[in-house]
Motif scaffolding. Structure first.
Motif, short mmCIF file in Angstrom:
data_model
loop_
_atom_site.label_atom_id
_atom_site.label_comp_id
_atom_site.label_asym_id
_atom_site.label_seq_id
_atom_site.Cartn_x
_atom_site.Cartn_y
_atom_site.Cartn_z
N VAL A 1 99.91 25.91 -38.09
CA VAL A 1 100.17 24.62 -37.47
C VAL A 1 100.95 24.89 -36.19
O VAL A 1 101.96 25.60 -36.22
N ILE B 1 99.78 16.32 -38.90
CA ILE B 1 99.09 17.11 -39.92
C ILE B 1 98.20 16.21 -40.77
O ILE B 1 97.05 16.55 -41.09
N LEU C 1 95.65 22.62 -35.90
CA LEU C 1 95.66 23.17 -37.26
C LEU C 1 94.49 24.14 -37.37
O LEU C 1 93.35 23.79 -37.03
#
Length: 407
Positions: free
Chosen positions: A73, A130, A33
């Protein structure tokens, strides 16, 4: 301009994180990320393969529509290519998850994937990844290095760098990471690369700079002649350096373009030198061609040739293979005029001149060809244009790696 330590977290305002999401691999991190709280101007260049992965379609729309971007991402292991409507939904759901956790719009999230084509991804693994990364976001060198490692597939090492330069009296930074070892072939790009900068620059000029520098950097590399479905080069500029926004060409724009070129040039060489199974970086430098395009075509023809790549691996000064690659490039030239030599850190040897071979010591030539970078120097004696292309040798290990890639 100077090279500094770091990668995507080197520029002001950028943070990164990585995690083990078990998307395909186990026992290693496989997701990254990248995040900027400040909205970023974004530009991208993507594969010209007709078969485009779902993330490429998602990202291209965001970059073309001039949406402010906050995050990237990315995952390794599965490419999310040739996955139909489900693959497109995976991109959207991934962006929604990141957007909700970071409190940003979903169309400010870019998504990228690399790995096996044709496999469906488990959205629950992406979402969990995430969730794990958001609290870990950091602007540290370690965080940037972790991100560079997380998207490796058959790469043997992570690839990142950063440069510092001045724009209007303000210190500015560009940082980057890249992955790529196989399915590397010219015409944009041949890998994943994410570039971050704290420069303030308009979308139009950012796009122009990127499209210009990619021509003589990432578009001049080849490992195996296979163009990927996922190739993406994306640049985010958040303006946190505090320079006056670059809105027209001039000294400030030139400084930025020079720094962007340096980043892309060095990263392209890293990718070419780390080709699957490679033992050497193979560089072809063509000079004194009649046009720039012809110089590029000739240089790429040499480094794309399987026979010249095998010649480098075998440390065999079989220069006829290079001449053959030049001859079928599609560029018209007089072979009676060209001059060909090979060089490395061990020295240089002239092999061909005025239409005939030059006597040379085979043992000395073999020594030159045994180094980590081997350069073919080709003087076309037709004009004043030049170009350089980068590839690697072709080894037994390339076949071994790709014969069982899915397993």
């Amino acid at each position: 301009m100077k090279i500094i330590e770091g990668g995507v977290t080197a520029a002001k305002g950028f943070k990164a994180a990585s995690t083990e999401a078990n998307i395909k691999y186990s026992g290693r991190e496989d997701m990254l990320l990248i995040y900027s709280e400040s909205p970023c101007t974004a530009a991208g260049v993507f594969t010209s393969n007709v078969v485009k992965a779902a993330p490429v379609v998602w990202d291209k729309k965001i970059c073309d529509d001039i949406h402010p971007v906050h995050a990237i991402v990315a995952n390794s292991g599965i490419a999310n290519a040739c996955t139909g409507e489900e693959g497109k939904k995976i991109c959207e759901d991934t962006a929604i998850c990141a957007a909700n956790l970071l409190d940003i719009p979903k169309d400010s999230v870019l998504v990228a994937s690399t790995g096996v084509i044709g496999m469906q991804m488990d959205i629950s693994k992406l979402e969990k990844g995430i969730e794990q990364m958001v609290p870990k976001l950091s602007d540290s060198l370690e965080a940037g290095t972790g991100a560079a490692k997380a998207i490796m597939t058959t790469d043997t090492h992570n690839k990142q760098m950063a440069v510092e330069f001045e724009v209007g009296g303000k210190t500015c930074t560009i940082g980057a990471l890249a992955k790529g070892s196989g399915m590397i072939h010219p015409n944009m790009c041949t890998m994943l690369s994410f570039v971050t900068t704290d420069v303030a620059i308009s979308h139009e000029l950012l796009k122009q700079a990127l499209k210009k520098v990619v021509v003589d950097t990432f578009n001049m590399i080849s490992v195996d002649g296979d163009m990927s479905t996922n190739d993406s080069l994306m640049v985010l500029a958040n303006g946190e350096a505090g320079n006056e926004e670059i809105t027209e060409k001039g000294e400030a724009y030139d400084s930025f373009e020079e720094a962007l070129y340096k980043i892309c040039y060095e990263m392209a060489r890293m990718l070419a030198g780390d080709g699957e199974g490679a033992t050497a970086l193979f560089t072809a430098h063509v000079k004194n061609a009649d046009t720039k395009d012809n110089a590029r075509t000739l240089a790429k023809s040499v480094i794309c040739s399987s026979l010249t790549k095998a010649m480098i691996y075998g440390h065999d000064a079989n220069f006829g293979r290079i001449l053959c690659a030049l001859g079928y490039s599609g560029v018209a030239f007089d072979p009676e005029k060209i001059e060909l030599s090979i060089e490395s850190s061990k020295g240089s040897v002239l092999l061909f001149k005025d239409g005939k071979p030059i006597d040379f010591e085979e043992e000395y030539a073999t020594g030159i060809l045994s180094e980590k970078e081997v350069i073919a120097q080709v003087d076309m004696k037709m004009g004043s244009e030049e170009a350089t292309a980068w590839g690697c040798d072709l080894t037994y290990d390339y076949v071994k790696i790709n014969a069982d890639y899915r397993s």
